[in-house]
Design a protein around this motif. Structure first.
Motif, PDB file in Angstrom:
ATOM      1  N   LYS A   4       0.831  -1.217   0.000  1.00 50.90           N
ATOM      2  CA  LYS A   4       0.000   0.000   0.000  1.00 50.90           C
ATOM      3  C   LYS A   4       0.867   1.269   0.000  1.00 50.90           C
ATOM      4  N   THR A   5       2.109   1.151   0.509  1.00 49.96           N
ATOM      5  CA  THR A   5       2.968   2.334   0.589  1.00 49.96           C
ATOM      6  C   THR A   5       3.450   2.791  -0.785  1.00 49.96           C
ATOM      7  N   VAL A   6       3.347   1.918  -1.795  1.00 47.39           N
ATOM      8  CA  VAL A   6       3.749   2.325  -3.143  1.00 47.39           C
ATOM      9  C   VAL A   6       2.575   2.181  -4.109  1.00 47.39           C
ATOM     10  N   ARG A   7       1.357   2.275  -3.552  1.00 49.16           N
ATOM     11  CA  ARG A   7       0.160   2.032  -4.366  1.00 49.16           C
ATOM     12  C   ARG A   7       0.017   3.057  -5.480  1.00 49.16           C
ATOM     13  N   GLY A   8       0.329   4.305  -5.177  1.00 55.49           N
ATOM     14  CA  GLY A   8       0.220   5.342  -6.205  1.00 55.49           C
ATOM     15  C   GLY A   8      -1.177   5.908  -6.309  1.00 55.49           C
ATOM     16  N   PHE A   9      -1.364   6.768  -7.303  1.00 56.74           N
ATOM     17  CA  PHE A   9      -2.588   7.547  -7.470  1.00 56.74           C
ATOM     18  C   PHE A   9      -3.538   6.856  -8.444  1.00 56.74           C
ATOM     19  N   VAL A  10      -4.819   6.816  -8.075  1.00 58.22           N
ATOM     20  CA  VAL A  10      -5.836   6.280  -8.981  1.00 58.22           C
ATOM     21  C   VAL A  10      -6.778   7.421  -9.333  1.00 58.22           C
ATOM     22  N   GLY A  11      -6.876   7.729 -10.622  1.00 58.86           N
ATOM     23  CA  GLY A  11      -7.525   8.957 -11.058  1.00 58.86           C
ATOM     24  C   GLY A  11      -9.038   8.931 -11.118  1.00 58.86           C
ATOM     25  N   PHE A  84       2.036  -0.212 -15.382  1.00 58.40           N
ATOM     26  CA  PHE A  84       2.043  -0.592 -13.964  1.00 58.40           C
ATOM     27  C   PHE A  84       0.645  -0.877 -13.444  1.00 58.40           C
ATOM     28  N   LYS A  85      -0.308  -1.089 -14.373  1.00 58.23           N
ATOM     29  CA  LYS A  85      -1.689  -1.345 -13.955  1.00 58.23           C
ATOM     30  C   LYS A  85      -1.819  -2.672 -13.216  1.00 58.23           C
ATOM     31  N   ASP A  86      -1.044  -3.688 -13.638  1.00 56.07           N
ATOM     32  CA  ASP A  86      -1.128  -4.980 -12.956  1.00 56.07           C
ATOM     33  C   ASP A  86      -0.631  -4.863 -11.514  1.00 56.07           C
ATOM     34  N   ARG A  87       0.356  -4.001 -11.311  1.00 64.97           N
ATOM     35  CA  ARG A  87       0.855  -3.744  -9.956  1.00 64.97           C
ATOM     36  C   ARG A  87      -0.286  -3.244  -9.069  1.00 64.97           C
ATOM     37  N   LEU A  88      -1.076  -2.297  -9.592  1.00 57.97           N
ATOM     38  CA  LEU A  88      -2.195  -1.742  -8.831  1.00 57.97           C
ATOM     39  C   LEU A  88      -3.286  -2.800  -8.616  1.00 57.97           C
ATOM     40  N   SER A 239       2.210   7.938 -17.137  1.00 51.77           N
ATOM     41  CA  SER A 239       3.410   8.473 -16.488  1.00 51.77           C
ATOM     42  C   SER A 239       4.071   9.496 -17.402  1.00 51.77           C
ATOM     43  N   GLY A 240       5.178  10.057 -16.961  1.00 55.13           N
ATOM     44  CA  GLY A 240       5.904  11.045 -17.759  1.00 55.13           C
ATOM     45  C   GLY A 240       5.555  12.454 -17.344  1.00 55.13           C
ATOM     46  N   ASP A 241       5.619  13.376 -18.316  1.00 51.60           N
ATOM     47  CA  ASP A 241       5.449  14.798 -18.008  1.00 51.60           C
ATOM     48  C   ASP A 241       3.976  15.179 -17.904  1.00 51.60           C
ATOM     49  N   CYS A 242       3.360  14.866 -16.780  1.00 49.91           N
ATOM     50  CA  CYS A 242       1.960  15.247 -16.570  1.00 49.91           C
ATOM     51  C   CYS A 242       1.769  15.559 -15.083  1.00 49.91           C
ATOM     52  N   LYS A 243       0.692  16.283 -14.782  1.00 48.04           N
ATOM     53  CA  LYS A 243       0.485  16.720 -13.396  1.00 48.04           C
ATOM     54  C   LYS A 243      -0.002  15.586 -12.498  1.00 48.04           C
ATOM     55  N   ARG A 244      -0.797  14.661 -13.067  1.00 49.73           N
ATOM     56  CA  ARG A 244      -1.386  13.621 -12.225  1.00 49.73           C
ATOM     57  C   ARG A 244      -1.141  12.216 -12.794  1.00 49.73           C
ATOM     58  N   PRO A 245       0.109  11.735 -12.702  1.00 51.53           N
ATOM     59  CA  PRO A 245       0.376  10.374 -13.187  1.00 51.53           C
ATOM     60  C   PRO A 245      -0.345   9.353 -12.311  1.00 51.53           C
ATOM     61  N   GLY A 246      -0.686   8.218 -12.875  1.00 46.39           N
ATOM     62  CA  GLY A 246      -1.359   7.187 -12.093  1.00 46.39           C
ATOM     63  C   GLY A 246      -2.162   6.253 -12.978  1.00 46.39           C
ATOM     64  N   ILE A 247      -3.147   5.594 -12.351  1.00 43.13           N
ATOM     65  CA  ILE A 247      -3.999   4.635 -13.053  1.00 43.13           C
ATOM     66  C   ILE A 247      -5.357   5.266 -13.339  1.00 43.13           C
ATOM     67  N   LEU A 260      -5.242  13.222 -21.929  1.00 37.27           N
ATOM     68  CA  LEU A 260      -4.202  14.216 -21.628  1.00 37.27           C
ATOM     69  C   LEU A 260      -4.759  15.347 -20.790  1.00 37.27           C
ATOM     70  N   SER A 261      -6.013  15.713 -21.058  1.00 39.49           N
ATOM     71  CA  SER A 261      -6.635  16.778 -20.285  1.00 39.49           C
ATOM     72  C   SER A 261      -6.877  16.316 -18.842  1.00 39.49           C
ATOM     73  N   ASP A 262      -7.321  15.065 -18.674  1.00 40.28           N
ATOM     74  CA  ASP A 262      -7.588  14.548 -17.322  1.00 40.28           C
ATOM     75  C   ASP A 262      -6.326  14.439 -16.476  1.00 40.28           C
ATOM     76  N   VAL A 263      -5.206  14.094 -17.112  1.00 36.59           N
ATOM     77  CA  VAL A 263      -3.982  13.881 -16.331  1.00 36.59           C
ATOM     78  C   VAL A 263      -3.144  15.150 -16.207  1.00 36.59           C
ATOM     79  N   GLY A 264      -3.620  16.229 -16.830  1.00 38.07           N
ATOM     80  CA  GLY A 264      -2.876  17.490 -16.737  1.00 38.07           C
ATOM     81  C   GLY A 264      -1.655  17.500 -17.627  1.00 38.07           C
ATOM     82  N   ALA A 265      -1.872  17.261 -18.923  1.00 36.97           N
ATOM     83  CA  ALA A 265      -0.739  17.240 -19.859  1.00 36.97           C
ATOM     84  C   ALA A 265      -1.153  17.832 -21.195  1.00 36.97           C
ATOM     85  N   GLU A 266      -1.910  18.953 -21.137  1.00 34.99           N
ATOM     86  CA  GLU A 266      -2.422  19.547 -22.374  1.00 34.99           C
ATOM     87  C   GLU A 266      -1.307  20.030 -23.298  1.00 34.99           C
ATOM     88  N   ASN A 267      -0.150  20.350 -22.693  1.00 33.80           N
ATOM     89  CA  ASN A 267       0.936  20.903 -23.514  1.00 33.80           C
ATOM     90  C   ASN A 267       1.890  19.835 -24.046  1.00 33.80           C
TER      91      ASN A 267
END
Lengths: 397, 166
Positions: A4-11, A84-88, A239-247, A260-267
């Protein structure tokens, strides 16, 4: 270590959270095996590992085989860069995956399953063993599952040891049999002669997690989520250059621009869809949709922001393939090494017409002549970057 | 009992857990690799005899998988993810510089005190939380120069404490 400590963000809300594994197993226990296969077939569920083969069809083939015993394998060798979806799923919903395996066993007539877990996820093993024990204690695994004397199924976890190629199902089988992870020739397919030469289904973690959901909520619930040609939803690893990386879970047919809009990567300057063996999409194509007919994917989305050097990206991917090629066939073993060297040279000196013809020919040879998907796919990212971003090479600006 | 005999006894114990068939080869090599941090030539010979698998094939398997090593390694094997999503994080290069600085070795090397080996790994599946690295079987995320130093110090203390306890 607690996963759980490395679970990450689920959008967003995941469909998996709405289904109790037990309900899926109960339905399978009360149904005839051929009806289970028929329901999975009717839902249109396709493999989530990347190849997208219809799950119902795979199970039908395995079911119709005469050899015994049969085996059901869960491919948890998630190694595609950016995935990394299988990890989650294994962190949050292990019982759902085990239920999917038991249902697959019931459907095809297998009483033993193996979950092949990549070495990099070794920290998940205790967590998964504990979940297996809970399932056994609740009679969701073991003998006479939920009272059906003909429904026996148990699962063992086996570890990988750090080889991307073992995500390829026949290399995975070789590894389970105590050999180097060299891909096998097909035919025969694993459903005909797989683990120990017996009929074997190999399904991805996510595919198996969808199985109890389809049984419990019905194939029409599943189909209603996607498009007519591509039913269902998919978990995306962003993942990569976005504001909200995750699943994120999206139905098929969702546009890249929406994601891209949902994860904050419009640019974003480019997006790698499908991992290192996927393709690199430039902004002009951001309205394309994620579905088997358009941008096929294993669920990996890597965003590159405005500052990224795209040929450094290509070199990173190429390094990966040169490193992970099993070495069995020449187009892949030598081709990936030569392509890596060529990318290094062109980053320094640019690329003239002759050089470009040579690398394209090399890429073509690798794509056509490699034995398995690794070599067949490994030049894709480089070619897409060459086609769309060649202006970034020295002397091309 | 000499070292070779000790290894043969150990392999026999592993055979009792995993079986004597070819399918037991990977689990047995994995256990040996974990217990000794590598798979020695003597270990490969013992496994070959116990499972009746040709020596060349045991060697072939032991050298195919990146998590196996046939050369001695440190108590803690550190594997830094070098794949794109981790490698493009701003903290990636400072974290690696801290590893080099603390350990005084490069990738593929082992510290002279035998505590650490430093390696690179391909995608560890932590792309959303990079930079990342594995220390033996545990994974560490959101690495920074400072967090790398803390992690290494914790390992160092644990290794010294274990040595004292012996």
């Amino acid at each position: 270590m607690d996963p759980k400590t490395v679970r990450g963000f689920v959008g967003n809300k995941l469909s998996f959270s709405e289904v109790a594994p037990k309900d899926g197993i109960r339905m399978a226990a009360e149904m005839a095996p051929e009806d289970v296969v028929a329901i999975i077939g009717a839902s249109g569920l396709r493999g989530r590992g990347g190849a997208g083969f219809p799950t119902g069809k795979k199970w039908e083939f395995a079911r119709s085989q005469e050899g015994t015993p049969k085996y059901t394998i869960c491919n948890a060798d998630e190694g595609e860069p950016g995935t990394f979806k299988d990890r989650l799923i294994l962190t949050d919903f292990p019982e759902l995956v085990f239920a999917g395996m038991a249902i697959a066993g019931r459907a095809v007539g297998a009483e033993f399953g193996i979950l092949y877990l990549r070495a990099e996820y070794g920290w998940l093993r205790d967590h998964l063993e504990a979940a297996l024990e809970r399932c056994r204690g609740a009679n969701l695994l073991g003998k006479a599952i939920l009272g059906n004397k003909e429904f026996n199924f148990d699962i063992a976890i086996r570890m990988g040891s750090g080889a991307y190629i073992c995500g390829e199902e026949t290399a995975l089988l070789e590894s389970l049999e105590g050999r180097r992870g060299d891909a096998r020739n097909r035919i025969p397919f694993p459903v005909q002669a797989g683990y120990l030469g017996k009929p074997t289904t190999v399904n991805n973690v996510e595919t198996l997690a969808w199985v109890p959901c389809v049984l419990v909520k019905g194939p029409s619930w599943f189909a209603a989520m996607g498009t007519r040609k591509a039913p269902g939803a998919w978990l995306f690893s962003v993942s990569g250059d976005c504001k909200r990386p995750g699943i994120y879970e999206y139905p098929f047919g969702t546009s890249l621009r929406q994601i891209l809009s949902d994860v904050g990567a419009e640019n974003a300057k480019a997006v790698q869809v499908g991992g290192a063996s996927g393709t690199c999409v430039p902004p002009a194509q951001f309205d394309r949709t994620l579905s088997p007919g358009d941008l096929a994917t294993g669920g990996s989305i890597i965003v590159f922001g405005p500052g990224q050097d795209m040929f450094a990206v290509a070199e990173n991917f190429q390094h990966f393939f040169a490193d992970e090629s099993c070495g069995q066939c020449i187009p892949c073993r030598v081709g990936n090494q030569r392509l890596l060297e060529a990318i290094g040279r062109m980053r320094k000196d640019g690329l003239d017409t002759d050089g470009e013809r040579n690398v394209r020919q090399l890429a073509q040879t690798m794509t056509v002549a490699s034995k398995c998907g690794l070599g067949q796919m490994s030049a894709r990212a480089f070619l897409a970057i060459l086609n769309n971003f060649s202006g970034e090479l020295p002397g091309r600006a | 009992m000499d070292a070779q005999q000790t290894l043969r006894t150990e392999v026999e114990q592993l055979v009792r857990v995993h079986g004597r068939g070819r399918t037991a080869l990977m689990p047995i090599l994995q256990d040996l690799n974990r217990a000794h941090s590598y798979i020695s030539e003597d270990a490969m010979l013992a496994v070959s005899d116990a499972l009746n698998v040709p020596r060349a094939e045991v060697y072939g398997v032991a050298t195919f998988y990146s998590y196996f090593s046939v050369k001695p390694r440190g108590t803690y094997v550190i594997r830094v993810c070098r794949t794109i999503s981790c490698a493009k994080q701003p903290d990636y290069h400072p974290a690696i510089a801290a590893l080099f600085d603390e350990l005084g070795i490069g990738f593929g090397e082992t510290t002279s005190d035998g505590i650490f080996s430093l390696e690179q790994t391909n995608c560890a599946g932590m792309c959303d939380q990079g930079p990342s690295m594995m220390v033996n079987e545990d994974v560490y995320i959101h690495l920074t120069e400072a967090s790398v130093r803390t992690i290494l110090n914790e390992c160092r203390h644990a290794a010294l404490a274990a040595k004292k306890a012996q």
